[in-house]
Enzyme design. Structure first.
Site, mmCIF file in Angstrom:
data_model
loop_
_atom_site.group_PDB
_atom_site.id
_atom_site.type_symbol
_atom_site.label_atom_id
_atom_site.label_comp_id
_atom_site.label_asym_id
_atom_site.label_seq_id
_atom_site.Cartn_x
_atom_site.Cartn_y
_atom_site.Cartn_z
ATOM 1 N N SER A 176 0.809 -1.217 0.000
ATOM 2 C CA SER A 176 0.000 0.000 0.000
ATOM 3 C C SER A 176 0.841 1.266 0.000
ATOM 4 C CB SER A 176 -0.909 0.031 1.241
ATOM 5 O OG SER A 176 -1.874 -0.968 1.188
ATOM 6 N N GLN A 177 0.262 2.307 -0.554
ATOM 7 C CA GLN A 177 0.834 3.644 -0.454
ATOM 8 C C GLN A 177 0.938 3.999 1.033
ATOM 9 O OE1 GLN A 177 -1.589 6.531 -2.425
ATOM 10 N NE2 GLN A 177 -0.350 8.269 -1.800
#
Length: 216
Positions: free
Chosen positions: A66-67
């Site tokens: 994930s970012q």
């Protein structure tokens, strides 16, 4: 400290944290956890030079790490307190689980991709994080281990999974991206009583999660 986590990496995390703060995540406990977890150790060697960019990157099995902003944003909404029981649906790279453990939570994490499940079972304990690992359908939760104080879904779901809502304790919180890809909305759901749930929508731009995107 892991020998693979250099002063250079720590400095890069400090800059990453400042960028996340500017974007609106202000909980100091969340920012401190992001500053401590060595994200580069969760990434494939071909992407490791991008570890502290605020972006999602492939991790295998058709999934992404994930970012960092997504991780921080969801974690801030979750409002994790020390020693709370947290169920994570979608272990993915293990990065989100590590952040939750760093904040003092007791983490139960489920992954449906066997390749990732086996990989993260080895990686997380190796770098000092010890959640409880499970392989299977995360949307069914872990009723034997509930109720949970908090539940976080890292993968976008078409609807809020009823089975997971029922595994929240009264007063507990679930955070999840809900809706079709590219139009997902981040929900924060609080269980106010046995049969009453309060739902809040959090709308921003599209961000990458472990398994897709959300408009959070």
């Amino acid at each position: 400290m892991d020998s693979r986590d250099s002063l250079r990496h720590q400095g890069m995390r400090k800059r990453l944290v400042e960028g996340i703060r500017i974007k609106g995540v202000r909980d100091p406990r969340v920012l401190d956890a992001i500053a401590k977890v060595p994200r580069h150790l969760f990434m494939d060697s071909s992407f490791i030079q991008f570890a502290y960019k605020d972006q999602a990157f492939p991790i295998g099995a058709g999934q992404t790490i994930s970012q960092p902003f997504t991780v921080a944003f969801q974690t801030q909404l979750l409002d994790v307190q020390p020693n709370e029981k947290v169920l994570e649906v979608g272990t993915g790279s293990g990065y989100q689980a590590a952040v939750l453990v760093e904040m003092g939570a007791t983490v139960f994490t489920i992954e449906r991709q066997r390749e990732l499940y086996l990989k993260v079972q080895q990686l997380l304990p190796e770098i000092g994080y010890h959640p409880k690992f499970f392989y299977g359908d995360g949307y069914k939760g872990l009723p034997t281990y509930g109720p949970f104080d908090k539940i976080i879904i890292t993968a976008g779901a078409p609807v809020l999974p009823e089975e997971l809502l029922q595994q929240l304790r009264v007063g507990g919180v679930l955070v999840a991206p809900i809706g079709p890809s590219e139009k997902q909305v981040m929900y924060k759901v609080t269980r106010n009583s046995e049969d009453e749930f309060e739902k809040e929508k959090h709308l921003q731009r599209v961000h990458k999660t472990e398994h897709g995107t959300y408009c959070g």
